[in-house]
Design a protein around this motif. Structure first.
Motif, mmCIF file in Angstrom:
data_model
loop_
_atom_site.group_PDB
_atom_site.id
_atom_site.type_symbol
_atom_site.label_atom_id
_atom_site.label_comp_id
_atom_site.label_asym_id
_atom_site.label_seq_id
_atom_site.Cartn_x
_atom_site.Cartn_y
_atom_site.Cartn_z
ATOM 1 N N ARG A 1 54.226 2.432 -74.366
ATOM 2 C CA ARG A 1 55.516 3.011 -74.765
ATOM 3 C C ARG A 1 55.660 4.420 -74.209
ATOM 4 O O ARG A 1 56.723 4.805 -73.705
ATOM 5 C CB ARG A 1 55.614 3.043 -76.283
ATOM 6 N N GLN A 2 54.595 5.188 -74.275
ATOM 7 C CA GLN A 2 54.626 6.543 -73.714
ATOM 8 C C GLN A 2 54.789 6.492 -72.194
ATOM 9 O O GLN A 2 55.530 7.294 -71.610
ATOM 10 C CB GLN A 2 53.343 7.286 -74.089
ATOM 11 N N ILE B 1 48.301 4.616 -70.405
ATOM 12 C CA ILE B 1 47.874 3.239 -70.661
ATOM 13 C C ILE B 1 46.364 3.135 -70.581
ATOM 14 O O ILE B 1 45.710 2.527 -71.451
ATOM 15 C CB ILE B 1 48.540 2.283 -69.656
ATOM 16 N N LEU B 2 45.781 3.718 -69.541
ATOM 17 C CA LEU B 2 44.331 3.654 -69.339
ATOM 18 C C LEU B 2 43.575 4.285 -70.492
ATOM 19 O O LEU B 2 42.656 3.675 -71.063
ATOM 20 C CB LEU B 2 43.985 4.350 -68.027
ATOM 21 N N LEU B 3 43.937 5.497 -70.867
ATOM 22 C CA LEU B 3 43.206 6.211 -71.908
ATOM 23 C C LEU B 3 43.392 5.568 -73.280
ATOM 24 O O LEU B 3 42.459 5.538 -74.089
ATOM 25 C CB LEU B 3 43.631 7.675 -71.940
ATOM 26 N N ASN B 4 44.574 5.050 -73.549
ATOM 27 C CA ASN B 4 44.776 4.348 -74.819
ATOM 28 C C ASN B 4 44.018 3.028 -74.850
ATOM 29 O O ASN B 4 43.541 2.608 -75.914
ATOM 30 C CB ASN B 4 46.266 4.107 -75.059
ATOM 31 N N ALA B 5 43.911 2.370 -73.694
ATOM 32 C CA ALA B 5 43.115 1.138 -73.639
ATOM 33 C C ALA B 5 41.643 1.431 -73.907
ATOM 34 O O ALA B 5 40.969 0.680 -74.628
ATOM 35 C CB ALA B 5 43.285 0.464 -72.281
ATOM 36 N N VAL B 6 41.142 2.533 -73.347
ATOM 37 C CA VAL B 6 39.747 2.924 -73.601
ATOM 38 C C VAL B 6 39.525 3.173 -75.091
ATOM 39 O O VAL B 6 38.556 2.678 -75.682
ATOM 40 C CB VAL B 6 39.392 4.182 -72.787
ATOM 41 N N SER C 1 45.221 -4.254 -78.412
ATOM 42 C CA SER C 1 46.630 -4.302 -78.024
ATOM 43 C C SER C 1 47.531 -3.322 -78.778
ATOM 44 O O SER C 1 48.464 -2.774 -78.167
ATOM 45 C CB SER C 1 47.160 -5.733 -78.166
ATOM 46 N N PRO C 2 47.314 -3.039 -80.081
ATOM 47 C CA PRO C 2 48.174 -2.026 -80.714
ATOM 48 C C PRO C 2 48.049 -0.653 -80.065
ATOM 49 O O PRO C 2 49.056 0.041 -79.870
ATOM 50 C CB PRO C 2 47.677 -2.009 -82.170
ATOM 51 N N GLN C 3 46.830 -0.259 -79.725
ATOM 52 C CA GLN C 3 46.633 1.031 -79.059
ATOM 53 C C GLN C 3 47.199 1.006 -77.643
ATOM 54 O O GLN C 3 47.797 1.989 -77.187
ATOM 55 C CB GLN C 3 45.138 1.361 -79.018
ATOM 56 N N TYR D 1 49.649 -8.316 -85.910
ATOM 57 C CA TYR D 1 49.074 -7.055 -86.362
ATOM 58 C C TYR D 1 49.801 -6.536 -87.607
ATOM 59 O O TYR D 1 49.165 -6.062 -88.554
ATOM 60 C CB TYR D 1 49.160 -6.036 -85.229
ATOM 61 N N ARG D 2 51.124 -6.653 -87.607
ATOM 62 C CA ARG D 2 51.875 -6.231 -88.784
ATOM 63 C C ARG D 2 51.535 -7.105 -89.985
ATOM 64 O O ARG D 2 51.403 -6.608 -91.107
ATOM 65 C CB ARG D 2 53.372 -6.289 -88.498
#
Length: 261
Positions: free
Chosen positions: A184-185, A137-142, A176-178, A251-252
């Motif tokens: 999810r992961q 979550i952290l790395l995808n938020a970055v 938010s998409p990232q 987003y979609r």
């Protein structure tokens, strides 16, 4: 979405599970192996194994710990990830350290966390789940904050939006998409750690029950626990997809508009 398309997707989603269950059922029908009981026997003992009392005493506490640990990771990951992504200097300073901790498999930390937080009780299990779920979550938020549309950011600054409005409507919304991809992961990691954290000194919980069945050589009951764990993981995945579907509808729509243009 039309009814025909929805039915087609439902059939495609259920086709492989039905085939696998059928293969398992017929392949194990004549099994005399102690460790590979017939699927019919596993199905037979399922209701009596996972009755209301066991569901309340073992399954619900496991799900509660998962929910608490996952929620902590989600809030902390989004908050820290946004702060790091918005500050290039802070990002350059922390990125090597973050990559180092991400490379450590979360199950390795379970005994270490248990030593400090104790083997019994909820604390060590929640900490284990939270730490394991935090990194994706952290790395995808970055990365989500880093990848914000520069035109959108410049427009926000030109209109001198308030800092809070800029944060919620531009930064968090744009990333938010990232973040959803990381969340999810993290959910799948959280389910794994929910079970692993209960293997050390726990006498209650889904993971602890599976181990107890294995040690008591109650093999059919052990298989029911594994199947129940898979069903829980599937249900959580479906729930996440529903939440994601509605929360990222904008987003979609934006992507479809871009394709149409």
């Amino acid at each position: 979405m039309t009814v025909r398309k929805a039915l087609t997707q439902l059939v495609l989603a259920l086709a492989l599970p039905v085939v696998l269950v059928a293969v398992w059922w017929f392949a194990s029908a004549g099994s005399t192996s102690f460790f590979w009981p017939p699927l019919s026997r596993i199905v037979e003992v399922f209701p009596e194994t996972w009755d209301a009392e066991r569901l309340v005493n073992d399954v619900l506490p496991s799900l509660a710990r998962l929910a608490i640990g996952y929620s902590i990771a989600l809030v902390a990951g989004v908050a820290l990830g946004s702060a790091i992504g918005l500050n290039p200097t802070l990002r350059a300073f922390l990125e090597p350290t973050l990559e180092f901790f991400r490379a450590i498999p979360p199950p390795v930390l379970v005994p270490i966390i248990a030593l400090f937080a104790g083997y019994t009780g909820w604390t060590s299990k929640i900490v284990t789940i939270a730490l394991g779920c935090l990194w994706p979550i952290l790395l995808n938020a970055v990365e989500g904050v880093r990848g914000l549309d520069e035109v959108l950011v410049d427009t926000s600054r030109s209109y001198r939006l308030r800092r809070r409005t800029h944060l919620f409507q531009v930064v968090l919304r744009g990333s938010s998409p990232q973040v959803a991809a990381g969340a999810r992961q993290a959910l799948s990691i959280g389910v794994i750690l929910m079970v692993i954290s209960e293997l050390f000194g726990a006498n209650r919980g889904l993971g602890a029950s599976i181990v107890q069945f294995q040690r008591a050589f109650a093999v059919p009951q052990m298989w029911t626990g594994i199947i129940l764990l898979g069903l829980i993981g599937f249900a959580l995945s479906v729930l996440f997809r529903v939440v994601e579907h509605y929360s990222l509808a904008w987003y979609r729509g934006l992507r479809q508009a871009d394709r149409g243009a």
